[in-house]
Design an enzyme around this catalytic site. Structure first.
Site, PDB file in Angstrom:
ATOM      1  N   LEU A   6     -58.122 -39.567  20.932  1.00  0.00           N
ATOM      2  CA  LEU A   6     -57.637 -40.944  20.953  1.00  0.00           C
ATOM      3  C   LEU A   6     -56.545 -41.095  19.908  1.00  0.00           C
ATOM      4  O   LEU A   6     -56.796 -40.952  18.711  1.00  0.00           O
ATOM      5  CB  LEU A   6     -58.779 -41.924  20.671  1.00  0.00           C
ATOM      6  CG  LEU A   6     -59.995 -41.849  21.603  1.00  0.00           C
ATOM      7  CD1 LEU A   6     -60.957 -43.000  21.307  1.00  0.00           C
ATOM      8  CD2 LEU A   6     -59.573 -41.877  23.060  1.00  0.00           C
ATOM      9  N   GLY A  10     -50.751 -44.003  14.791  1.00  0.00           N
ATOM     10  CA  GLY A  10     -50.769 -43.892  13.336  1.00  0.00           C
ATOM     11  C   GLY A  10     -50.846 -42.454  12.862  1.00  0.00           C
ATOM     12  O   GLY A  10     -51.007 -41.516  13.652  1.00  0.00           O
ATOM     13  N   ASP A  12     -53.200 -40.984  10.915  1.00  0.00           N
ATOM     14  CA  ASP A  12     -54.520 -40.355  10.900  1.00  0.00           C
ATOM     15  C   ASP A  12     -54.848 -39.650  12.218  1.00  0.00           C
ATOM     16  O   ASP A  12     -55.227 -38.476  12.228  1.00  0.00           O
ATOM     17  CB  ASP A  12     -55.599 -41.393  10.584  1.00  0.00           C
ATOM     18  CG  ASP A  12     -55.464 -41.963   9.181  1.00  0.00           C
ATOM     19  OD1 ASP A  12     -54.903 -41.265   8.320  1.00  0.00           O
ATOM     20  OD2 ASP A  12     -55.903 -43.104   8.955  1.00  0.00           O
ATOM     21  N   CYS A 100     -66.117 -52.980  18.517  1.00  0.00           N
ATOM     22  CA  CYS A 100     -64.964 -52.299  19.108  1.00  0.00           C
ATOM     23  C   CYS A 100     -65.278 -50.819  19.280  1.00  0.00           C
ATOM     24  O   CYS A 100     -64.992 -50.224  20.320  1.00  0.00           O
ATOM     25  CB  CYS A 100     -63.727 -52.477  18.232  1.00  0.00           C
ATOM     26  SG  CYS A 100     -62.259 -51.617  18.849  1.00  0.00           S
ATOM     27  N   GLY A 123     -59.288 -40.195  14.700  1.00  0.00           N
ATOM     28  CA  GLY A 123     -58.881 -40.108  13.302  1.00  0.00           C
ATOM     29  C   GLY A 123     -59.745 -40.925  12.365  1.00  0.00           C
ATOM     30  O   GLY A 123     -59.300 -41.289  11.277  1.00  0.00           O
ATOM     31  N   CYS A 195     -59.108 -54.663  14.407  1.00  0.00           N
ATOM     32  CA  CYS A 195     -58.401 -53.699  15.248  1.00  0.00           C
ATOM     33  C   CYS A 195     -57.579 -54.325  16.359  1.00  0.00           C
ATOM     34  O   CYS A 195     -56.526 -53.806  16.707  1.00  0.00           O
ATOM     35  CB  CYS A 195     -59.397 -52.700  15.834  1.00  0.00           C
ATOM     36  SG  CYS A 195     -60.730 -53.436  16.796  1.00  0.00           S
TER      37      CYS A 195
END
EC number: 2.8.1.13
Length: 354
Positions: A6, A10, A12, A100, A123, A195
């Site tokens: 996923l 970003g 990470d 989430c 991440g 998020c």
């Protein structure tokens, strides 16, 4: 081994992808989960998901890995946003990011894709250990970035499919790797806040769904009206930010939902009102503790854990006894239990006692 990663756009998740490639995995497909609400709320904020996808595309091209965009906006609204709105209406303090992860990233995503994977990689800052097919969720090496709090409501079945390659790395080390391999997003700032909101402010989201309603701000000790507010749903117990009154700092100590009243105390009186006992319910145990020792609790995301004892009452309600007072315990929040660095699970706070 077939792996899904996923990607958020970003640093990470991009370094997580790089780490898996470095370990020799080749059968990899990446996914970007579109859950942002900016399409609906575009008039109050920017739309970052297009920027996200630009970075996802660049990273996947760099590593020659395919990716797919999965739209989960409807699922997110139905399973997470509606929960948050209902909690706010009741005067509670919701934790949308917990659901989430449980209901969307590792729930609806599995339902939506047509392919089966041996491993789902993200991440997240956390660690999963497997000893003889017994899975445990543990805190990350980087205790400041640790996200085990938000992963506490996953099931063992969900955890058995996950891998978090960043669990043994510090954020500074991840940034260093991103620069060393010249990731397209190496200088991108970390996302902040809830998020699904992106650059939309949380209070704007609340205002959009619940509106405003004038009410009084009352000093708890004297009963004196000190000012007005725009709705109890904008406040949580222990909140300091947003109370723009003189002779502060002021803290929210209580909410009268029926009469739309916010009670506050100044810092001197507030520090006398910490709580050591509270009730929780709707517990999700990843691994239920066999003994009531070496336990600690997190009342909110962050580094701080407080040593505690727990006692199971009727109707599966648990009484939590903290070894020290906490000053911001609010119904609707989640209390997450730990044994040393293992995240055992969590429960929803029902009410405070003493």
């Amino acid at each position: 081994m077939k792996i899904a990663i996923l990607l958020s756009g970003g640093v990470d998740s991009s370094v997580a992808l790089y780490t898996m490639i470095q370990k020799g995995y080749k059968n990899i497909k990446c996914y970007y989960l579109k859950i942002w609400l900016e399409d609906e709320l575009s008039y109050i904020g920017e739309c970052p998901w297009k920027e996200d996808i630009t970075y996802v595309d660049s990273v996947c091209k760099k590593f020659n890995v395919p990716y797919e965009i999965i739209n989960l906006q409807e699922e997110y609204y139905n399973r997470v946003v509606t929960y948050a709105i209902e909690e706010l209406k009741m005067g509670n303090t919701p934790s949308p990011d917990i659901f989430c992860n449980q209901r969307i990233k590792f729930g609806a995503f599995f339902e939506k894709i047509n392919e089966k994977y041996d491993l789902i990689v993200t991440g997240h800052y956390a660690k999963i250990e497997n000893k003889n097919n017994s899975y445990t969720l543990k805190q990350a090496k980087d205790k400041i970035k640790d996200q085990s709090y938000f992963l506490s409501h996953l099931s063992k079945k969900q955890i058995s499919k996950l891998h978090f390659p960043l669990g043994d790395l510090l954020k500074s080390e991840i940034r260093q790797i991103a620069h060393e391999i010249d990731l397209p997003n190496k200088n991108r700032k970390d996302s902040q806040g809830i998020c699904f909101l992106g650059k939309i402010k949380y209070n704007e989201f609340i205002k959009y769904h619940l509106g405003e309603l004038k009410g009084n701000i009352i000093e708890q000790e004297t009963g004196k009206i000190l000012g007005t507010h725009n709705g109890y749903w904008f406040f949580t117990i222990g909140q300091r930010k947003g109370i723009k009154l003189s002779h502060g700092p002021w803290f929210v100590t209580e909410k009268d939902i029926q009469n739309n009243i916010i009670y506050i105390s100044n810092s001197t009186n507030y520090l006398k009102q910490g709580k050591e006992q509270f009730l929780v319910h709707k517990t999700n145990w990843i691994n239920k503790p066999l003994k009531n020792d070496n336990l600690s609790a997190k009342i909110r995301h962050g580094e701080k854990k407080i040593k505690c004892k727990i006692e199971t009452l009727k109707d599966e309600i648990i009484r939590v006894n903290l070894e020290e007072k906490d000053y911001g315990i609010s119904p609707g929040q989640f209390c997450i239990f730990y044994k040393e660095d293992e995240c055992l699970g969590g429960a929803k706070i029902l009410k405070t006692l003493i």
